[in-house]
Design a protein around this motif. Structure first.
Motif, PDB file in Angstrom:
ATOM      1  N   ASN A  65       0.975  -1.125  -0.157  1.00 20.73           N
ATOM      2  CA  ASN A  65       0.030   0.069   0.190  1.00 20.73           C
ATOM      3  C   ASN A  65       1.041   1.288   0.096  1.00 20.73           C
ATOM      4  O   ASN A  65       1.159   1.794   0.927  1.00 20.73           O
ATOM      5  N   ALA A  66       1.227   1.724  -1.195  1.00 23.58           N
ATOM      6  CA  ALA A  66       2.435   2.709  -1.490  1.00 23.58           C
ATOM      7  C   ALA A  66       1.889   4.051  -0.649  1.00 23.58           C
ATOM      8  O   ALA A  66       2.489   4.665  -0.019  1.00 23.58           O
ATOM      9  N   GLU A  67       0.621   4.122  -0.657  1.00 19.40           N
ATOM     10  CA  GLU A  67       0.209   5.503  -0.009  1.00 19.40           C
ATOM     11  C   GLU A  67       0.283   5.581   1.450  1.00 19.40           C
ATOM     12  O   GLU A  67       0.936   6.398   1.958  1.00 19.40           O
ATOM     13  N   ALA A  68       0.034   4.641   2.026  1.00 23.80           N
ATOM     14  CA  ALA A  68       0.179   4.076   3.436  1.00 23.80           C
ATOM     15  C   ALA A  68       1.717   4.157   3.680  1.00 23.80           C
ATOM     16  O   ALA A  68       2.103   4.716   4.789  1.00 23.80           O
ATOM     17  N   TYR A 120      12.265   4.573  -0.540  1.00 21.79           N
ATOM     18  CA  TYR A 120      11.314   3.637  -0.949  1.00 21.79           C
ATOM     19  C   TYR A 120      11.179   3.428  -2.476  1.00 21.79           C
ATOM     20  O   TYR A 120      11.217   4.249  -3.256  1.00 21.79           O
ATOM     21  N   HIS A 121      10.862   2.195  -2.911  1.00 20.50           N
ATOM     22  CA  HIS A 121      10.548   1.429  -4.114  1.00 20.50           C
ATOM     23  C   HIS A 121       9.213   1.677  -4.426  1.00 20.50           C
ATOM     24  O   HIS A 121       8.488   0.850  -3.793  1.00 20.50           O
ATOM     25  N   LEU A 122       8.518   2.531  -5.282  1.00 23.81           N
ATOM     26  CA  LEU A 122       7.438   2.648  -5.711  1.00 23.81           C
ATOM     27  C   LEU A 122       7.225   1.871  -6.777  1.00 23.81           C
ATOM     28  O   LEU A 122       7.873   2.130  -7.918  1.00 23.81           O
ATOM     29  N   ASN A 123       6.323   0.868  -6.808  1.00 20.92           N
ATOM     30  CA  ASN A 123       6.067  -0.465  -7.650  1.00 20.92           C
ATOM     31  C   ASN A 123       5.321   0.529  -8.770  1.00 20.92           C
ATOM     32  O   ASN A 123       4.215   1.090  -8.813  1.00 20.92           O
ATOM     33  N   TYR A 124       5.632   0.076 -10.192  1.00 21.60           N
ATOM     34  CA  TYR A 124       4.802   0.415 -11.221  1.00 21.60           C
ATOM     35  C   TYR A 124       4.831  -0.907 -12.054  1.00 21.60           C
ATOM     36  O   TYR A 124       6.006  -1.259 -12.548  1.00 21.60           O
ATOM     37  N   SER A 125       3.756  -1.676 -12.254  1.00 19.82           N
ATOM     38  CA  SER A 125       3.625  -2.868 -12.951  1.00 19.82           C
ATOM     39  C   SER A 125       2.497  -3.086 -13.360  1.00 19.82           C
ATOM     40  O   SER A 125       1.452  -2.576 -12.914  1.00 19.82           O
ATOM     41  N   PRO A 126       2.038  -4.344 -14.236  1.00 14.54           N
ATOM     42  CA  PRO A 126       0.856  -4.575 -14.563  1.00 14.54           C
ATOM     43  C   PRO A 126      -0.125  -4.903 -13.270  1.00 14.54           C
ATOM     44  O   PRO A 126      -1.292  -4.713 -13.361  1.00 14.54           O
ATOM     45  N   GLU A 127       0.484  -5.419 -12.304  1.00 14.64           N
ATOM     46  CA  GLU A 127      -0.093  -6.055 -11.111  1.00 14.64           C
ATOM     47  C   GLU A 127      -0.663  -4.654 -10.417  1.00 14.64           C
ATOM     48  O   GLU A 127      -1.817  -4.728  -9.753  1.00 14.64           O
ATOM     49  N   ASN A 128       0.094  -3.760 -10.215  1.00 14.06           N
ATOM     50  CA  ASN A 128      -0.100  -2.496  -9.679  1.00 14.06           C
ATOM     51  C   ASN A 128       0.428  -1.324 -10.178  1.00 14.06           C
ATOM     52  O   ASN A 128       1.563  -1.040  -9.972  1.00 14.06           O
ATOM     53  N   LYS A 129      -0.229  -0.505 -10.871  1.00 12.97           N
ATOM     54  CA  LYS A 129       0.369   0.694 -11.626  1.00 12.97           C
ATOM     55  C   LYS A 129       0.627   1.969 -10.661  1.00 12.97           C
ATOM     56  O   LYS A 129       1.219   3.032 -10.765  1.00 12.97           O
ATOM     57  N   ASN A 130      -0.289   1.792  -9.379  1.00 11.45           N
ATOM     58  CA  ASN A 130      -0.158   2.839  -8.340  1.00 11.45           C
ATOM     59  C   ASN A 130      -0.123   4.315  -9.106  1.00 11.45           C
ATOM     60  O   ASN A 130       0.483   5.369  -8.665  1.00 11.45           O
ATOM     61  N   GLU A 131      -1.474   4.501  -9.982  1.00  9.17           N
ATOM     62  CA  GLU A 131      -1.528   5.752 -10.701  1.00  9.17           C
ATOM     63  C   GLU A 131      -1.794   6.656  -9.670  1.00  9.17           C
ATOM     64  O   GLU A 131      -1.463   7.927  -9.849  1.00  9.17           O
ATOM     65  N   LYS A 132      -2.610   6.441  -8.697  1.00  9.04           N
ATOM     66  CA  LYS A 132      -3.035   7.417  -7.720  1.00  9.04           C
ATOM     67  C   LYS A 132      -2.165   8.119  -6.768  1.00  9.04           C
ATOM     68  O   LYS A 132      -1.744   9.345  -6.831  1.00  9.04           O
ATOM     69  N   VAL A 133      -0.942   7.280  -6.576  1.00  4.56           N
ATOM     70  CA  VAL A 133       0.088   7.758  -5.894  1.00  4.56           C
ATOM     71  C   VAL A 133       1.030   8.525  -6.955  1.00  4.56           C
ATOM     72  O   VAL A 133       1.662   9.638  -6.324  1.00  4.56           O
ATOM     73  N   PHE A 134       1.402   7.720  -7.739  1.00  5.29           N
ATOM     74  CA  PHE A 134       2.130   8.651  -8.894  1.00  5.29           C
ATOM     75  C   PHE A 134       1.584  10.199  -9.154  1.00  5.29           C
ATOM     76  O   PHE A 134       2.193  11.091  -9.276  1.00  5.29           O
ATOM     77  N   ALA A 135       0.318  10.001  -9.632  1.00  8.02           N
ATOM     78  CA  ALA A 135      -0.351  11.361  -9.726  1.00  8.02           C
ATOM     79  C   ALA A 135      -0.220  12.565  -8.788  1.00  8.02           C
ATOM     80  O   ALA A 135      -0.225  13.755  -9.083  1.00  8.02           O
ATOM     81  N   GLN A 136       0.180  12.134  -7.455  1.00 13.28           N
ATOM     82  CA  GLN A 136       0.464  13.220  -6.422  1.00 13.28           C
ATOM     83  C   GLN A 136       1.885  14.037  -6.632  1.00 13.28           C
ATOM     84  O   GLN A 136       2.151  14.978  -6.359  1.00 13.28           O
ATOM     85  N   GLU A 142       2.893  11.807 -18.928  1.00 15.59           N
ATOM     86  CA  GLU A 142       4.334  12.502 -19.163  1.00 15.59           C
ATOM     87  C   GLU A 142       5.252  11.148 -19.613  1.00 15.59           C
ATOM     88  O   GLU A 142       5.200  10.488 -18.786  1.00 15.59           O
ATOM     89  N   LYS A 143       6.291  11.164 -20.445  1.00 17.89           N
ATOM     90  CA  LYS A 143       7.251  10.169 -20.442  1.00 17.89           C
ATOM     91  C   LYS A 143       8.311  10.323 -19.520  1.00 17.89           C
ATOM     92  O   LYS A 143       8.829  11.312 -19.320  1.00 17.89           O
ATOM     93  N   LEU A 144       8.419   9.015 -18.969  1.00 16.30           N
ATOM     94  CA  LEU A 144       9.450   8.847 -17.726  1.00 16.30           C
ATOM     95  C   LEU A 144      10.125   7.753 -18.039  1.00 16.30           C
ATOM     96  O   LEU A 144       9.721   6.962 -18.555  1.00 16.30           O
ATOM     97  N   GLY A 145      11.419   7.906 -17.683  1.00 16.35           N
ATOM     98  CA  GLY A 145      12.473   6.827 -17.884  1.00 16.35           C
ATOM     99  C   GLY A 145      12.650   6.189 -16.507  1.00 16.35           C
ATOM    100  O   GLY A 145      13.201   6.621 -15.651  1.00 16.35           O
ATOM    101  N   TYR A 146      12.402   4.744 -16.602  1.00 18.67           N
ATOM    102  CA  TYR A 146      12.484   4.165 -15.407  1.00 18.67           C
ATOM    103  C   TYR A 146      13.927   3.336 -15.131  1.00 18.67           C
ATOM    104  O   TYR A 146      14.525   3.032 -16.268  1.00 18.67           O
ATOM    105  N   PRO A 147      14.570   3.705 -14.219  1.00 18.85           N
ATOM    106  CA  PRO A 147      13.935   4.068 -13.006  1.00 18.85           C
ATOM    107  C   PRO A 147      13.846   5.818 -12.744  1.00 18.85           C
ATOM    108  O   PRO A 147      14.608   6.225 -13.507  1.00 18.85           O
ATOM    109  N   PHE A 148      12.685   6.322 -12.378  1.00 21.18           N
ATOM    110  CA  PHE A 148      12.797   7.760 -12.142  1.00 21.18           C
ATOM    111  C   PHE A 148      12.628   8.073 -10.644  1.00 21.18           C
ATOM    112  O   PHE A 148      12.276   7.205 -10.018  1.00 21.18           O
ATOM    113  N   PHE A 149      13.237   9.065 -10.167  1.00 23.83           N
ATOM    114  CA  PHE A 149      13.100   9.475  -8.794  1.00 23.83           C
ATOM    115  C   PHE A 149      12.572  10.651  -8.419  1.00 23.83           C
ATOM    116  O   PHE A 149      12.410  11.464  -9.119  1.00 23.83           O
ATOM    117  N   ILE A 150      11.736  10.498  -7.228  1.00 24.10           N
ATOM    118  CA  ILE A 150      11.121  11.585  -6.713  1.00 24.10           C
ATOM    119  C   ILE A 150      11.598  12.059  -5.456  1.00 24.10           C
ATOM    120  O   ILE A 150      11.758  11.034  -4.397  1.00 24.10           O
TER     121      ILE A 150
END
Length: 190
Positions: A65-68, A120-136, A142-150
């Motif tokens: 639960n990336a948000e938590a 923290y390693h924020l997962n992006y994968s078919p199982e869980n794209k974490n779109e809500k968390v990324f959108a924050q 936007e085109k992002l090159g993995y890995p990218f860092f926040i």
């Protein structure tokens, strides 16, 4: 005359299609050889990358639960006076795994990270794209090159987003100097 033309055409067609392909010009044989070599090189590279990926630690958890998790890190960062680095990617991404392994196995980098950051390693994968968390933190369209860092400050505010980690690369890995400079640049200011 028309029949003669058709017979001549058919005769030439049969002759053309019956040519022995074994008598190809030498240049043409070399072209085929280059295609075969390129295919083998590509297959070998994919095989080596697959073997490397299998050996590297898998830090991303699609079930997390990336948000938590990030909320807990912000609370911890406030107490410890550290910033937070979110490494976005997935266990499918060889460059993500390489970066994690590089930092964990380079004492100077690990020391810098442990001293200044919560990681923290924020997962992006078919199982869980974490779109809500990324959108924050980023524009997910936007085109992002993995890995990218926040990079977040101790209050959870975005202080920097490195959208393309290729600037940290060197050869088939990462540059210790460039990565150290990145970590030093975004460490908490005293």
């Amino acid at each position: 005359m028309k029949k003669l033309s058709i017979i001549a055409f058919l005769g030439l067609s049969v002759l053309a299609f019956s040519q022995d392909t074994k008598n190809q010009p030498e240049a043409r044989k070399q072209d085929n050889a280059l295609l075969v070599k390129a295919d083998h090189a590509e297959l070998d590279a994919k095989k080596k990358a697959g073997e490397e990926k299998a050996k590297l630690p898998k830090p991303y958890d699609p079930k997390a639960n990336a948000e938590a998790d990030i909320k807990k890190l912000v609370a911890q960062a406030k107490k410890e006076g550290k910033n937070i680095i979110i490494q976005a990617g997935g266990n499918w991404c060889i460059w993500c795994l390489r970066f994690n392994n590089f930092v964990q196995n380079t004492p100077e980098l690990k020391e810098t990270v442990d001293k200044n950051y919560l990681y923290y390693h924020l997962n992006y994968s078919p199982e869980n794209k974490n779109e809500k968390v990324f959108a924050q933190y980023v524009d997910i369209k936007e085109k992002l090159g993995y890995p990218f860092f926040i990079v977040l400050d101790k209050n959870g505010k975005v202080v920097h987003v490195l959208k393309d980690s290729s600037v940290l690369e060197e050869g088939k890995g990462y540059s210790k100097e460039k990565v150290k400079e990145f970590f030093d640049q975004w460490a908490p200011k005293s």
